[in-house]
Every structure is written in C-alpha cells, then in structure tokens.
Design a protein around this motif. Sequence first.
Motif, mmCIF file in Angstrom:
data_model
loop_
_atom_site.group_PDB
_atom_site.id
_atom_site.type_symbol
_atom_site.label_atom_id
_atom_site.label_comp_id
_atom_site.label_asym_id
_atom_site.label_seq_id
_atom_site.Cartn_x
_atom_site.Cartn_y
_atom_site.Cartn_z
ATOM 1 N N UNK A 18 44.454 39.395 31.028
ATOM 2 C CA UNK A 18 44.884 40.097 32.219
ATOM 3 C C UNK A 18 46.395 40.001 32.444
ATOM 4 N N UNK A 19 47.087 39.449 31.471
ATOM 5 C CA UNK A 19 48.508 39.156 31.663
ATOM 6 C C UNK A 19 49.305 40.354 32.149
ATOM 7 N N UNK A 20 49.236 41.441 31.428
ATOM 8 C CA UNK A 20 50.061 42.596 31.758
ATOM 9 C C UNK A 20 49.672 43.180 33.115
ATOM 10 N N UNK A 21 48.358 43.350 33.336
ATOM 11 C CA UNK A 21 47.915 43.914 34.609
ATOM 12 C C UNK A 21 48.310 43.054 35.784
ATOM 13 N N UNK A 22 48.119 41.742 35.631
ATOM 14 C CA UNK A 22 48.452 40.813 36.714
ATOM 15 C C UNK A 22 49.952 40.851 37.011
ATOM 16 N N UNK A 23 50.753 40.824 35.966
ATOM 17 C CA UNK A 23 52.211 40.846 36.146
ATOM 18 C C UNK A 23 52.661 42.135 36.810
ATOM 19 N N UNK A 24 52.073 43.247 36.391
ATOM 20 C CA UNK A 24 52.424 44.532 36.992
ATOM 21 C C UNK A 24 52.024 44.585 38.463
ATOM 22 N N UNK A 25 50.857 44.028 38.778
ATOM 23 C CA UNK A 25 50.384 44.003 40.160
ATOM 24 C C UNK A 25 51.347 43.220 41.059
ATOM 25 N N UNK A 41 55.459 52.348 42.526
ATOM 26 C CA UNK A 41 54.537 53.348 41.984
ATOM 27 C C UNK A 41 54.321 53.148 40.489
ATOM 28 N N UNK A 42 55.403 52.966 39.751
ATOM 29 C CA UNK A 42 55.295 52.790 38.295
ATOM 30 C C UNK A 42 54.439 51.580 37.938
ATOM 31 N N UNK A 43 54.762 50.427 38.531
ATOM 32 C CA UNK A 43 54.037 49.190 38.217
ATOM 33 C C UNK A 43 52.598 49.254 38.703
ATOM 34 N N UNK A 44 52.418 49.749 39.934
ATOM 35 C CA UNK A 44 51.085 49.788 40.532
ATOM 36 C C UNK A 44 50.127 50.691 39.783
ATOM 37 N N UNK A 45 50.591 51.875 39.396
ATOM 38 C CA UNK A 45 49.710 52.814 38.700
ATOM 39 C C UNK A 45 49.301 52.290 37.327
ATOM 40 N N UNK A 46 50.232 51.616 36.634
ATOM 41 C CA UNK A 46 49.881 51.009 35.339
ATOM 42 C C UNK A 46 48.865 49.891 35.518
ATOM 43 N N UNK A 47 49.047 49.083 36.570
ATOM 44 C CA UNK A 47 48.105 47.991 36.840
ATOM 45 C C UNK A 47 46.714 48.535 37.145
ATOM 46 N N UNK A 48 46.655 49.613 37.920
ATOM 47 C CA UNK A 48 45.375 50.254 38.253
ATOM 48 C C UNK A 48 44.638 50.673 36.986
ATOM 49 N N UNK A 49 45.351 51.294 36.062
ATOM 50 C CA UNK A 49 44.745 51.738 34.801
ATOM 51 C C UNK A 49 44.168 50.562 34.019
ATOM 52 N N UNK A 50 44.938 49.469 33.939
ATOM 53 C CA UNK A 50 44.503 48.289 33.176
ATOM 54 C C UNK A 50 43.263 47.659 33.809
ATOM 55 N N UNK A 51 43.288 47.461 35.121
ATOM 56 C CA UNK A 51 42.156 46.813 35.790
ATOM 57 C C UNK A 51 40.915 47.707 35.766
ATOM 58 N N UNK A 52 41.128 49.000 35.771
ATOM 59 C CA UNK A 52 40.005 49.929 35.669
ATOM 60 C C UNK A 52 39.350 49.816 34.291
ATOM 61 N N UNK A 53 40.177 49.729 33.250
ATOM 62 C CA UNK A 53 39.649 49.576 31.888
ATOM 63 C C UNK A 53 38.917 48.249 31.712
ATOM 64 N N UNK A 54 39.457 47.187 32.338
ATOM 65 C CA UNK A 54 38.851 45.859 32.207
ATOM 66 C C UNK A 54 37.651 45.666 33.130
#
Length: 319
Positions: A18-25, A41-54
């Motif tokens: 979860x490293x990348x998603x957590x850091x982005x969040x 917006x940039x960081x949050x939207x990327x985090x959303x995508x990662x957590x959705x996949x996980x």
Amino acid sequence: ETYSRRAQEVALQVDPHHTLGYALMVTSSYYLGIGNWKKVEESGEKAIEIFNELGDWRRWEITLSILGPLAFLRADYRFSIRLYESLYKSALRRGDIQNQCWGLFGRAYSQLRLGRIKNAKLILNTLEIDHLSEEHRFEKLLMNGVMALAHVYNDDLKAARETAEATLALFAHSDPRYAGVISSSAVAEVILRIWEAEQDLPPEELKPLIRSARAACKILSDSARVFSIGKASCYVWDGLFSWLSGKPKSAWKAWARGLDTAKRLQMPLWQGMAYHEMGRHAKGNRRRKYLTEAAKIFHKIGADFHLAETKSELESPGE
C-alpha cells in the motif's frame, strides 16, 4: 515536501503493498491543508485508483474525505455531495461509524451552503450525534459544528448557541486537523451572529457570549496558522468580532485581508462572505458595490441562503 517524504517512509513500514497509495493519500491531505488544489487533485485521484484496485475501501473512503473538501472549498457543492454520498454508502456497508460520520458531515455542509437547511439537519440526524463514543470525539465536533450553523440559519438561536458551546468544549481536547478549520469557522460564525442579534442584552448576559466568540475566533486563528485554508474565514470572522467590539479600523483591515486571501486561494464562498460583511458595514455607493459583488458570487455558486441575505441587505438602507 518533508511531510510527503515522511509519509512514504511510514507507509513502507505499514504495508509495502500500500506504500504508493498511502503516501499519495497523506500527501493529498497535506496539500489540501495549504490550499494547493492542483496537487490535492493529482495525488488524491491516483490514490483512489490504487485503493480501488486493492479493494482497500477504508483508505478509499479516507481519500474521498480529502477530495470532498477540495470540492466544497472550491464551491462545487453538488459534486461534493456526490463524493460524500459514495463515502457514506461504502462506510455503511462496512459498518465503519467513523467514516459514516465523515460522509454525513460533508453532505450536510454542502447542502447547507446550497441553502438547503432542512436537508442538512435530516442528514446529520441520521446518526445520534450525542451518543457517539469518545473514540469519535472529532467526528462529533465536525457534525455539531455544521448542526450549529443549520440552527442559526434557521433562526433557532437557543439551539444554535447550545450546540456551538458544546462544540467549543470538544475543541479543548482535540488535535488540529484540516477539517477542524471548517467546524471552528462554523462555530465562530454562529456565536458572532448570535452576539450581533442580541447586542441589547444586559452586560452580565452579554459577557459570556463575547467570551465564547473570542474563544471560537482564537481556535479558528490557531487552526489557520497550521492550515492555510482557514485563513480567509478567519479574517472574515475576526473582522466581525472587531466591529462588534467597537474597532471598525481593525474590522476593515481584516475583511480586506480575507478578500485578498480568498481570491488568492480561489475560494469563492469566502470572497462572497468578505464582500457581504464589507457591504453590510459600508455606506452609500460602497455598500451597494460590495453587496452587489457578493450577490454575483453567491448566485454563481448556488449559495441560496447567503444570496437571499445579501438581496435583503440591498433592499435595506443600511446603518
């Protein structure tokens, strides 16, 4: 930037997957606090995508609770409502009371800014706020702040004051967080509105109200030193406090700073609020000019309650 690097270090220790998603969040949360909308917006939207996949729905919800304020601070209240509704439904399925509170808080706040006072109250009453556990003290603080605002907009000054005072007490035992800025601003607005409405009270009855107003403004000011998103509202309410305290020069200085800050941070609601307070306390052509600017902004963002107040001021002769 240091905050972001530390977030990544912590994330590595918690769960490498979860490293990348957590850091982005966490990075998104940091940028929200200082008002850098693009990076939120940039960081949050990327985090959303990662957590959705996980399938990490808890952190997916937490990230939505960061993108939600981004929407309503930019006065996109309808989009904010949709985000917070998704957050609430997800948290409800998982039985997560904490995130349910965040979902309800965000929806109610946005409904209130659209002038839908009854809707805001109904949303907040979905959970019994007073029965929330000590574990959810901060969530109780958030929801009570919005409820106090709903009461005062509904002219229920007694309930508004009781709820605002209860929220002030909760702040005494809470750590600073970006969302606390929203609640402390709401409490400051509530108590200042009551003070303004009840200026003719005997001094012994007015003093406790003034103490509460001073305490609310201080909490907001302290939060705004940490989180830039609180500065515009801080200046607006500091200005009204100064005016009611018989210090018009300080009031005008604060309102001017509030307007400049709101413009710089691209926060339309607080541009309108600053113009509104300047208009209410000006005379002649300046009064009409400021109130007209406020009305244009409130109309554009759909802030119907504030628009109605401003129109009423325009129709009255003023002080």
